[in-house]
Design an enzyme around this catalytic site. Structure first.
Site, PDB file in Angstrom:
ATOM      1  N   GLU A 340       0.833  -1.204   0.000  1.00 19.76           N
ATOM      2  CA  GLU A 340       0.000   0.000   0.000  1.00 19.76           C
ATOM      3  C   GLU A 340       0.863   1.247   0.000  1.00 19.76           C
ATOM      4  O   GLU A 340       0.627   2.196  -0.767  1.00 19.76           O
ATOM      5  CB  GLU A 340      -0.917  -0.002   1.223  1.00 19.76           C
ATOM      6  CG  GLU A 340      -1.812   1.208   1.331  1.00 19.76           C
ATOM      7  CD  GLU A 340      -2.739   1.308   0.136  1.00 19.76           C
ATOM      8  OE1 GLU A 340      -2.557   2.241  -0.682  1.00 19.76           O
ATOM      9  OE2 GLU A 340      -3.624   0.468   0.004  1.00 19.76           O
ATOM     10  N   ASP A 344       1.043   4.116  -2.991  1.00 22.54           N
ATOM     11  CA  ASP A 344       0.659   5.512  -2.751  1.00 22.54           C
ATOM     12  C   ASP A 344       1.788   6.481  -3.092  1.00 22.54           C
ATOM     13  O   ASP A 344       1.558   7.529  -3.705  1.00 22.54           O
ATOM     14  CB  ASP A 344       0.261   5.691  -1.280  1.00 22.54           C
ATOM     15  CG  ASP A 344      -0.998   4.932  -0.914  1.00 22.54           C
ATOM     16  OD1 ASP A 344      -1.707   4.499  -1.829  1.00 22.54           O
ATOM     17  OD2 ASP A 344      -1.264   4.761   0.285  1.00 22.54           O
ATOM     18  N   SER A 607      -7.007   2.477  -3.973  1.00 22.27           N
ATOM     19  CA  SER A 607      -5.744   2.914  -3.375  1.00 22.27           C
ATOM     20  C   SER A 607      -4.844   3.551  -4.414  1.00 22.27           C
ATOM     21  O   SER A 607      -3.955   4.325  -4.070  1.00 22.27           O
ATOM     22  CB  SER A 607      -5.010   1.731  -2.743  1.00 22.27           C
ATOM     23  OG  SER A 607      -5.499   1.473  -1.450  1.00 22.27           O
TER      24      SER A 607
END
Length: 764
Positions: A340, A344, A607
């Protein structure tokens, strides 16, 4: 009492940020001129622990039907809980008035932002009331770690036994969706004298926002086909989610999008030629686990982004050395890093290659609040001395999984960010109409919910889209067959539909069987008798059951005539039906090499969508600053809806011709002058199930799987719907439509056109 008041005052003064040094979201003395929020203390009675009453909705109601598996030991540490405070009606009205004025170009307070200290002094709870609450906590044996500068939260630590004694509730162990949790069994009680200034306690349970990405895939590039062959699911890590095997097998491999593709599709490239790369703008991605710091420079090098001057910093945003509420979660190595966090940081840079990326991480466990490191990281940034221009949070879960105090703390945090000029983007979710089931299937709860982390009126929620070319069979129209020097192939904007992996995908049903989604799902039962391909994976959207609709969300064609804050606000690419299109990551375990001679990881999910929109906002911010405006815009949503009204029309009356002209299905030829690509095809109604003995409401059942996944026995399977007796475009939760929709919000954007329109709105 007096001594405690002094201690709390010192704690406020000790809120020294250990962040990168430049304070970015600067404040203006004009912001608070003419605002009078003076008031007398509201705690007027003696705080007596013998005179208590309950605070309603301070436990998770979903646990009322779940039997605990045992009591939490009294000695169990419960660190960095937060007593969430409640401002007076007078101060709440003043805050809302200020935020409205900050977004109104005709107001003298337009883009006049405040500091955390100004926010706390003007809109927080009075020092006397804070001292009264803190003194009571100390009297119950808790350690008061400090008061946040916003004067809306008191950080304190103790044990489960102290919680039981002070708040009259038992901490228990529960199993929900096969995961073990800790939570308080009932509503808390506390001295009645404090009820006027206390909402509840955040951190009494460990239901926390989860990462909203797809299960990453490991793939090897084939130079002949210019495609990637998926090899396996990657080595398990703390933030990887499980998920279904794609229904479609692409024999020639799958497509890996590079930054160039996203830049081309959303038209950011023309801004780079104007020198607008995000330079001077800080994007903070908030996380609960570190990444290997070698990933980001590898990504920048691989995709030719090094010449733009972007920077990367990974750190723990400590609010105060005394508070100590943010510890390093670890993961700065290939074996333990968070996918994640990698996603990002890399894809905010992919869109804004000149921006400064702050990776702000705090630990979920150990010394951190049960509520989670993502919340702590964001809260500490917003209350710190140095603040970013933009925050992206790619985490979430449903409001049904959030107690009232924790939800209030989230909304307080994003409202403060807005008043300080910080633009916040939150992923809407990856499981259709209920964002709590990423990597699994909606079951056992209402199938319609909204992302609690993103349903504030002061953040912009970003949903997920898919490119329509694969299902339509016209990829050659939009993509070259050979990758360019930076591994891109997109020629232009590509028509978009709602990202939906399930048989509820109406565009897939139309293109593959020339039928309805319901027919498509019934057919799937024949070929998938055990339900191995049943999934809820889709861009999320829905109606908040907690937050009322902000005025700016009522002004555009398609707006629901409800009283709820509705999600999402906008959408960007998140994935594709059948798992054909992904974005390429450069990770520690699978680093990128020239010409992809070694394996890489492919990713997707909302995401991805949120940090990409944060990147677009960084380009907008720099462009506005160069034109003489503010580099801080606060919540982007009010402006986005105003600009969308110009293209889509208002909620009543005849729609302008631009509503049809800006339909995403028109492609570049039709939408070249549009700010928004209105995604009108598809929807995020996905599959839902009810195992034996379960009830899943908001689910239209179309069949029964006799032995679900060969293990669970007879299981009803359905599609998320507002009706349990019929399923069509009007009941599906939710169908795309002209204007705003709960499937894709306002749609995606043309970044170059967005800047021009935004400058005009700001009077530049």
């Amino acid at each position: 009492m007096k001594t405690e008041h002094v201690m709390i005052g010192l704690s406020i003064a000790a809120a020294l940020a250990t962040l990168p040094s430049t304070a970015l979201a600067s404040a203006s003395s004009n912001a608070l001129s003419g605002i009078d929020t003076s008031e007398a203390p509201r705690v007027t009675q003696t705080v007596d622990s013998r005179v208590v009453s309950a605070l309603g909705n301070t436990h998770l109601s979903l646990l009322d039907t779940v039997s605990p598996t045992g009591a939490v030991s009294d000695s169990t540490p419960m660190n960095h809980m937060q007593l969430v405070l409640q401002r007076s009606a007078k101060r709440e009205a003043a805050l809302q008035s200020l935020i409205s004025a900050q977004h109104d170009p005709s107001s003298g307070k337009f883009h006049q932002w405040v500091t955390p200290q100004q926010f706390g002094q003007t809109f927080g709870v009075s020092d006397a009331d804070i001292a009264a609450a803190a003194a009571w906590l100390t009297s119950q044996g808790f350690k008061v770690n400090g008061v946040l500068p916003n004067k809306m939260q008191i950080d304190f630590s103790g044990t489960a036994g102290q919680v039981k004694q002070a708040f009259h509730t038992q901490e228990n162990h529960y199993i929900v969706n096969h995961v073990t949790h800790i939570a308080n069994s009932g509503d808390i009680s506390m001295p009645t004298a404090l009820h006027s200034v206390v909402i509840g306690v955040a951190g009494l349970n460990d239901f926390r926002p989860q990462p909203l990405h797809q299960q990453p895939q490991v793939a090897q590039f084939n130079g002949s086909s210019q495609r990637f062959k998926i090899q396996q699911s990657p080595k398990a890590n703390a933030s990887a989610s499980s998920g279904p095997t794609p229904m479609v097998n692409f024999e020639g491999g799958v497509r890996g999008f590079a930054p160039y593709d996203m830049q081309t599709i959303y038209n950011t490239s023309p801004l780079y030629t104007q020198g607008l790369t995000g330079k001077g703008i800080v994007i903070a991605v908030v996380e609960d686990q570190d990444m290997d710091v070698s990933d980001w420079p590898n990504f920048v090098s691989q995709f030719g982004l090094g010449g733009y001057g972007g920077t990367f910093t990974q750190f723990q945003p400590l609010l105060s050395p005394d508070t100590g509420n943010c510890t390093d979660p670890g993961g700065n190595n290939p074996d333990e890093e968070s996918i994640e966090t990698v996603l990002d940081s890399e894809y905010s840079t992919a869109v804004a290659p000149g921006a400064s990326i702050w990776v702000a991480t705090c630990n979920d466990a150990g010394s951190s609040n049960f509520f989670g490191g993502v919340f702590t990281a964001a809260s500490n940034l917003i209350n710190g001395a140095s603040r970013p221009n933009i925050i992206s949070a790619s985490y979430g879960y449903g409001e049904g999984f959030t107690d009232s105090a924790s939800k209030t703390a989230i909304d307080l945090m994003w409202a403060q960010a807005d008043a300080e000029g910080i633009s916040v983007f939150v992923s809407s979710g990856d499981s259709g109409s209920n964002p709590s089931f990423n990597g699994s299937i909606i079951n056992g709860v209402p199938a319609i919910d909204a992302n609690s982390f993103g349903s504030s009126a002061n953040n912009t929620a970003v949903g997920g889209s898919d490119t329509a070319d694969v299902l339509d069979g016209d990829s050659s129209k939009y993509f070259n067959t050979t990758l360019n020097a930076v591994y891109g192939s997109a020629k232009s904007y590509v028509p978009e539909i709602t990202w939906n992996q399930s048989c509820g995908n109406t565009r897939a049903a139309k293109d593959l069987i020339n039928g309805t989604a319901l027919q498509f799902c019934k057919n799937a039962l024949i070929y998938d008798p055990y339900g191995y391909y049943v999934t809820s994976e889709s861009g999320s959207g829905g109606l908040s059951s907690v937050v009322s609709k902000p005025s700016w969300q009522r002004i555009v064609h398609g707006a629901l005539k409800d009283q709820s804050r509705d999600l999402p606000d906008v959408s960007l690419f998140a994935g594709s039906y059948g798992g054909y299109s992904w974005v390429i990551l450069c990770t520690g375990f699978y680093p990128c090499t020239p010409n992809f001679t070694s394996s890489v990881q492919l990713e997707g999910g909302t995401s991805l969508s949120s940090p990409m929109f944060a990147g677009i906002q960084a380009l907008i911010d720099q462009g506005l600053q160069v034109a003489g405006g503010s580099a801080n815009q606060g919540n982007a949503a009010p402006t986005l809806y105003e600009l969308a009204r110009n293209e889509y029309g208002g909620p009543t009356g005849s729609a302008p011709s631009t509503l049809a002209a800006c339909d995403a299905d028109n492609g570049t030829k039709g939408t070249s002058k549009c700010v928004f690509h209105n995604i009108t095809d598809g929807g995020n109604s996905t599959q839902c199930i009810a195992l034996q003995g379960e009830t899943t409401t908001d689910c239209y059942y179309y069949g029964t799987i006799q032995n679900f996944e060969g293990f669970y026995g007879p299981t009803q399977v359905g599609l998320t719907s507002s009706s349990t007796t019929k399923y069509n475009a009007n009941t599906a939760a939710f169908a795309a439509q002209a204007g705003w929709s709960a499937a894709n919000g306002l749609g995606s954007v043309n970044a170059n056109n967005l800047l021009s329109a935004w400058k005009s709105f700001d009077g530049l």
